[in-house]
Design an enzyme around this catalytic site. Structure first.
Site, PDB file in Angstrom:
ATOM      1  N   ASP A  50     -11.946  82.984 -80.529  1.00 29.23           N
ATOM      2  CA  ASP A  50     -11.781  81.939 -81.544  1.00 29.23           C
ATOM      3  C   ASP A  50     -12.983  81.876 -82.473  1.00 29.23           C
ATOM      4  O   ASP A  50     -12.907  81.316 -83.565  1.00 29.23           O
ATOM      5  CB  ASP A  50     -11.623  80.573 -80.855  1.00 29.23           C
ATOM      6  CG  ASP A  50     -10.412  80.546 -79.942  1.00 29.23           C
ATOM      7  OD1 ASP A  50      -9.368  81.104 -80.333  1.00 29.23           O
ATOM      8  OD2 ASP A  50     -10.525  79.988 -78.822  1.00 29.23           O
ATOM      9  N   LYS A  88     -32.782  83.896 -79.256  1.00 29.81           N
ATOM     10  CA  LYS A  88     -32.105  84.887 -78.417  1.00 29.81           C
ATOM     11  C   LYS A  88     -33.126  85.750 -77.696  1.00 29.81           C
ATOM     12  O   LYS A  88     -34.147  86.051 -78.287  1.00 29.81           O
ATOM     13  CB  LYS A  88     -31.230  85.794 -79.310  1.00 29.81           C
ATOM     14  CG  LYS A  88     -30.092  85.067 -79.988  1.00 29.81           C
ATOM     15  CD  LYS A  88     -29.368  85.984 -80.967  1.00 29.81           C
ATOM     16  CE  LYS A  88     -30.114  86.146 -82.266  1.00 29.81           C
ATOM     17  NZ  LYS A  88     -29.423  86.935 -83.284  1.00 29.81           N
ATOM     18  N   ASP A 128     -27.195  93.558 -83.827  1.00 28.50           N
ATOM     19  CA  ASP A 128     -27.721  94.928 -83.925  1.00 28.50           C
ATOM     20  C   ASP A 128     -28.803  95.201 -82.884  1.00 28.50           C
ATOM     21  O   ASP A 128     -29.314  96.306 -82.822  1.00 28.50           O
ATOM     22  CB  ASP A 128     -28.272  95.200 -85.330  1.00 28.50           C
ATOM     23  CG  ASP A 128     -29.554  94.438 -85.605  1.00 28.50           C
ATOM     24  OD1 ASP A 128     -29.683  93.285 -85.124  1.00 28.50           O
ATOM     25  OD2 ASP A 128     -30.444  94.992 -86.268  1.00 28.50           O
TER      26      ASP A 128
END
Lengths: 309, 309
Positions: free
Chosen positions: A29, A230, A255
């Site tokens: 979603d 992250k 990436d």
């Protein structure tokens, strides 16, 4: 590496194909996109990005942009998207600069204490937007030190947190200021926006990332930071709370293996590596690499191109 | 730490006393002294140093000065000793700047390849004295970068070694230059003068040491350096070869546990911690500390004061 067939057999990285592209689109979603190396390189948009994002929106997908690059605030990123002709709103952007501010807010960091910043405007803007008083940042990039007898470098004892991010104006003044706060102010927090070694700050090449500045402060303080970007789960927990989407219905597109893909995997998202940024196909297939996305492909425009075949 | 008697019992750090001071003097032929925090703090001599060194010389002891501080060359250190009124010759000084040059020389680094330096004059002087061509150093401290589209930061492909030491003129230009050499020049060496977290660069306080700059480059390259200064054995092997004294007849005197004392212990020397520098008595006695010198005392002048009692 002679005879090293085993590591390749352990995990078969799968290139995205027409079947898997359709399967991926149907099964999620929300798409979470990294920005540097996925949406753009420096100030250059990667080919086919606006059309691909628009088509995903038209299919009813939620789009979220999750970047470790702390040099800009969400407001500044929204401006950059606009200038590049991509329709993205501030509420869809989650930068590590914002994550640093949210970390302090959720941990009830007192507003009467100051935050020292090694980093650029983005961190200062987000911290100030969240109601915190900052020191450092670009301003201290102009300051010099003369090491001489009887000179004492003073720092503010009221700094209770140091936030370290990518800083192209890094200097010895900032390194000493941050080091003194962390070593001498009781309980001072050491927060890293992220630890990316390098990043595509310009279209033509990579440059030292926040991981460089964060490591410098680890080196002088001998302490480890709290990482809010992250692959830390802090930002994902925040996203889940905000959007109320199950992580199994999300796909993280990035990436970098050690931040983007690991971030997605840690949270239970599907993961797609794009080869338009810092990771080459040979790095993905290197036997020393132990982070494997569900799929990989060249650029994000492949998601739709392939699904139409 | 309640009930943590065990760690204290594991090792009883012994303060130097009159008996042990006499025993120490009698049992060694050479004293190896660290400089920052032992001989001086910044440009201030620590009390009683000239007299103590002279008396040890009068007793026939060999004196060797082993410093991790790479900002000066041996020549510059000899000048500093002279200015402070301490009689020390260049041949008695072993700085990590000299160690970096000797490492390249002993490993037959080709003179037609260049060395990129993050560091100060001392490293450049020693490298040039050894016949190597250098780039970087203070000169690059004045250089700025503007990150913009189509800009390529070029580096010299003929750089085969990067030497990183303490650098108060550290900037993003140098970080990118060193990172590109290490990541892109095949086989490029990454040499650290040392990894001291902080050091007494001024008399009044500590400042980020080479460990800060070295960590920054580890952060951006994700590589570990070859360390030539303390506590690495490279410098000791060099000293043993040069002076032909058995390490069991040497005493290493220093103010840092993780460099000086470890360096001495790794080589089989006797070790004496002085509390005139970065290590406090409580840090020495901290249950988390697992580096214990043979003896500790306040300053080097105690060696003789105590022996006379």
């Amino acid at each position: 590496m002679a005879g090293s067939a085993a590591p390749e057999l352990k995990h078969c990285d799968r290139p995205l194909c027409s079947v898997s592209a359709r399967g991926l689109i149907d099964s999620v979603d929300a798409f979470l996109f990294d920005c540097d190396g996925v949406i753009w390189k420096g100030d250059e948009l990667i080919q086919g990005v606006p059309q691909s994002l628009q088509l995903l929106r038209d299919m009813g997908k939620k789009l979220i942009f999750v970047t470790n690059n702390s040099t800009k605030s969400r407001k500044q990123y929204a401006k950059k998207f606009l200038e590049l002709g991509v329709d993205v709103t501030e509420s869809e952007i989650f930068s590590s600069s914002f994550a640093a501010a949210m970390f302090l807010k959720l941990n009830k960091y007192p507003c009467d204490r100051k935050v020292y910043v090694i980093g650029e405007e983005g961190i200062l803007e987000e911290l100030e937007e969240a109601g915190f008083s900052c020191l450092g940042g670009p301003e201290d990039g102009k300051k010099n030190i003369v090491l001489k007898s009887n000179f004492r470098f003073d720092h503010d004892n009221n700094v209770g947190a140091v936030v370290v991010g990518l800083d192209q104006y890094i200097n010895y003044y900032k390194l000493q200021y941050a080091t003194l706060c962390i070593r001498e102010n009781p309980g001072c927090l050491f927060i890293a926006t992220n630890r990316d070694a390098v990043g595509h700050l310009t279209d033509l090449q990579e440059w030292p990332g926040a991981g460089c500045m964060v490591a410098a402060i680890c080196g002088s303080t001998q302490k480890e930071p709290i990482v809010v970007g992250k692959p830390s789960t802090f930002m994902m927990d925040f996203l889940i709370e905000r959007f109320q989407i199950s992580t199994s219905r999300m796909c993280m597109v990035g990436d970098r293996l050690d931040t983007d893909i690991l971030f997605g995997q840690n949270a239970g998202c599907k993961t797609l590596l794009v080869l338009s940024g810092v990771t080459s196909l040979s790095a993905l297939h290197d036997p020393a690499n132990n982070i494997h996305p569900d799929y990989y492909t060249s650029t994000i425009s492949d998601i739709l191109e392939l699904s139409k075949l």
